[in-house]
Motif scaffolding. Sequence first.
Motif, PDB file in Angstrom:
ATOM      1  N   LEU A 176      37.723  42.885  41.779  1.00 53.98           N
ATOM      2  CA  LEU A 176      37.706  41.831  40.752  1.00 53.98           C
ATOM      3  C   LEU A 176      37.308  40.484  41.345  1.00 53.98           C
ATOM      4  CD1 LEU A 176      40.986  42.535  38.726  1.00 53.98           C
ATOM      5  CD2 LEU A 176      38.645  43.315  38.252  1.00 53.98           C
ATOM      6  N   HIS A 201      33.367  40.580  34.341  1.00 51.35           N
ATOM      7  CA  HIS A 201      34.232  41.740  34.576  1.00 51.35           C
ATOM      8  C   HIS A 201      35.657  41.301  34.920  1.00 51.35           C
ATOM      9  CE1 HIS A 201      31.575  45.403  34.628  1.00 51.35           C
ATOM     10  NE2 HIS A 201      30.702  44.428  34.433  1.00 51.35           N
ATOM     11  N   GLU A 220      37.303  40.363  31.685  1.00 53.42           N
ATOM     12  CA  GLU A 220      37.621  41.573  30.914  1.00 53.42           C
ATOM     13  C   GLU A 220      38.891  42.222  31.454  1.00 53.42           C
ATOM     14  OE1 GLU A 220      37.102  43.287  28.328  1.00 53.42           O
ATOM     15  OE2 GLU A 220      37.531  45.381  28.792  1.00 53.42           O
ATOM     16  N   ALA A 221      39.053  42.192  32.780  1.00 53.83           N
ATOM     17  CA  ALA A 221      40.261  42.800  33.367  1.00 53.83           C
ATOM     18  C   ALA A 221      41.525  42.098  32.849  1.00 53.83           C
ATOM     19  CB  ALA A 221      40.210  42.735  34.883  1.00 53.83           C
ATOM     20  N   ASN A 234      41.909  43.785  29.359  1.00 59.40           N
ATOM     21  CA  ASN A 234      42.218  45.206  29.162  1.00 59.40           C
ATOM     22  C   ASN A 234      43.426  45.701  29.934  1.00 59.40           C
ATOM     23  OD1 ASN A 234      41.253  46.185  31.665  1.00 59.40           O
ATOM     24  ND2 ASN A 234      39.191  46.602  30.859  1.00 59.40           N
ATOM     25  N   TRP A 291      32.909  45.192  24.457  1.00 56.20           N
ATOM     26  CA  TRP A 291      34.045  44.374  24.916  1.00 56.20           C
ATOM     27  C   TRP A 291      34.345  43.273  23.895  1.00 56.20           C
ATOM     28  CZ3 TRP A 291      33.133  43.540  30.913  1.00 56.20           C
ATOM     29  CH2 TRP A 291      33.259  44.774  31.556  1.00 56.20           C
TER      30      TRP A 291
HETATM   31  C1  NAG Z   1      38.427  47.067  31.980  1.00 62.50           C
HETATM   32  O1  NAG Z   1      37.857  46.043  32.779  1.00 62.50           O
HETATM   33  C2  NAG Z   1      37.034  46.484  33.850  1.00 62.50           C
HETATM   34  C3  NAG Z   1      36.459  45.274  34.520  1.00 62.50           C
HETATM   35  O2  NAG Z   1      37.381  44.520  35.113  1.00 62.50           O
HETATM   36  C4  NAG Z   1      35.894  47.330  33.348  1.00 62.50           C
HETATM   37  O3  NAG Z   1      35.152  47.794  34.418  1.00 62.50           O
HETATM   38  C5  NAG Z   1      36.420  48.456  32.499  1.00 62.50           C
HETATM   39  O4  NAG Z   1      35.322  49.130  31.933  1.00 62.50           O
HETATM   40  C6  NAG Z   1      37.314  47.923  31.400  1.00 62.50           C
HETATM   41  N1  NAG Z   1      37.887  49.028  30.657  1.00 62.50           N
HETATM   42  C7  NAG Z   1      37.606  49.222  29.375  1.00 62.50           C
HETATM   43  C8  NAG Z   1      38.339  50.376  28.759  1.00 62.50           C
HETATM   44  O5  NAG Z   1      36.854  48.541  28.740  1.00 62.50           O
END
Ligand code: NAG
Length: 513
Positions: free
Chosen positions: A312, A359, A362-363, A366, A431
């Motif tokens: 990350l 990314h 996004e972490a 999620n 996303w």
């Molecule tokens: C969750 O986040 C990571 C990036 O940090 C990404 O690679 C992964 O695809 C994401 N999971 C979902 C279910 O979207």
Amino acid sequence: MRITSLPLLSLATSLVGLTAALPHADPETVLRRQSKNQEKADAVKEAFQHAWKGYTKYAFPHDELRPVSNGYGDSRNGWGASAVDALSTAIIMGDTDAVNTILDFIPKIDFTKTSEEVSLFETTIRYLAGMLSGYDLLTGPASNLVRKSDQVDELLSQSKKLANVLKFAFDTPSGVPHNNLNITGRRTDGSSTNGLAVTGTLVLEWTRLSDLTGDDEYAKLSQKAQSYLLDPKPSSGEPFPGLVGSSINIKTGEFADGMVSWDGGDDSFYEYLIKMYVYDPKRFEKYKDRWVLAAQSTIKHLQAHPKPRPDLTFLSSYNNGKKYLSSQHLTCFDGGSFLLGGSVLDRQEFIDFGLELVHGCEATYNQTLTKIGPDSWGWDPEKVPNDQKDFYERAGFYISSGNYVLRPEVIESFYYAHRITGKEIVSYRDWVWNAFVAINATCRTDSGFAAITNVNTAHGGSKDDSQESFLYAEVLKYAYLAHAEDAPWQVQEGDKNAFVYNTEAHPMRVVRS
Ligand SMILES: *[C@@H]1O[C@H](CO)[C@@H](O)[C@H](O)[C@H]1NC(C)=O
Ligand SMILES: *[C@@H]1O[C@H](CO)[C@@H](O)[C@H](O)[C@H]1NC(C)=O
Ligand SMILES: *[C@@H]1O[C@H](CO)[C@@H](O)[C@H](O)[C@H]1NC(C)=O
């Protein structure tokens, strides 16, 4: 050197490579995908209309809806902030009734009257930009929505009236403005410094106003203030090339510290450097050069990778030789800024790094129970709260403020990733969709959407009786745009942008030579 970032970097690169390599989808698949996306865009529009109906029923023309009690608030001077902030989104969604309700209202606002202190920054990014964007869209690609054309001209004359009320803020020895104003007494709060973001996030709006009215006073005022940020003095105010301190002495224009970050308080200064270049590459080349320096120094000195999750990437902040391992939801505009800059300047290294940041953000979404990210988080191994040790090991960060106040930055950067990495790669759009569905499921009330207290408990903890106007301006706009068809106001790759978005997501028409 950047060993820890390699897995994601190569992922990003291979994703970008994939765009070109993908075989053309057959026409039926394309059609099916388009109608699916249209359904999703319609679902976002439904959410907007739900919140608009609640606002008009319980709060209009006050600034904002209280979405739990069905009351209203006036935190932005009582000039109808949600209505003005909603205008460009209503236009983009083609909601003719909402557009004309707002057009009927705006000429009636009296910007000379308020009993509250006025923030130059907030008033510029929400009200001034909301009206200028409405003017650009309704005199351009959305002119078909207008019922009374003289009301479009009122958007510009009201913008000028508002700027005339505010402009005494710049009347200081240096030209660096005061932010907190008493407009009826024409006084400021008398502070000796002004913040980086509130000083450096005026130039797009005030320049646009001059370009539209032909009166260069507004551009000159904002660009003079900006000049101190582009040539920072003393050298302690620029610890790394392009990365500057967080407050500026109003008397001298000199930096008062060397605290560096892309977090709230600093953020949109960096955002506007590259956006000014998108707005007019002829006049704002120097802004672009400063953005490039800042971006390079950020990659070199601020990027950080949590110990348990070296895959990350987050941005740390810096002061006086020390790195601080924490970040904010507000900071997550960063991925979008790197992607925009990388695309406009055709610099793959900035696109790659932008995707790494996307990314990371996004972490933060999620990994939580609600699938919504926290307001702030950290990854300092020394500071992990006892009750978050397991979460930290799995997620790579711990939550420092678990609330979510309907902020847009994460969806905003997903939107840029979607537009800029190529239309065939659907994951970034997915996303956006996931984040929208989570917000709709967790924050929605009978009249609108509420801030929540804890993103990592079922149902988001409890609901706060608060709905900032940027729900309309930003969250729902970016969520909609990611699923909507191509249009003149959409972010485009490379040098093809006809509009550039201010920090409140109001698109302004760029200058074409
Ligand atoms: C969750 O986040 C990571 C990036 O940090 C990404 O690679 C992964 O695809 C994401 N999971 C979902 C279910 O979207
Ligand atoms: C602004 O100044 C006026 C006149 O000096 C004063 O009456 C008013 O209370 C002030 N407003 C605020 C918000 O401080
Ligand atoms: C949003 O929430 C409403 C109310 O619960 C629901 O009817 C609607 O289907 C939801 N939209 C999406 C896309 O989940």
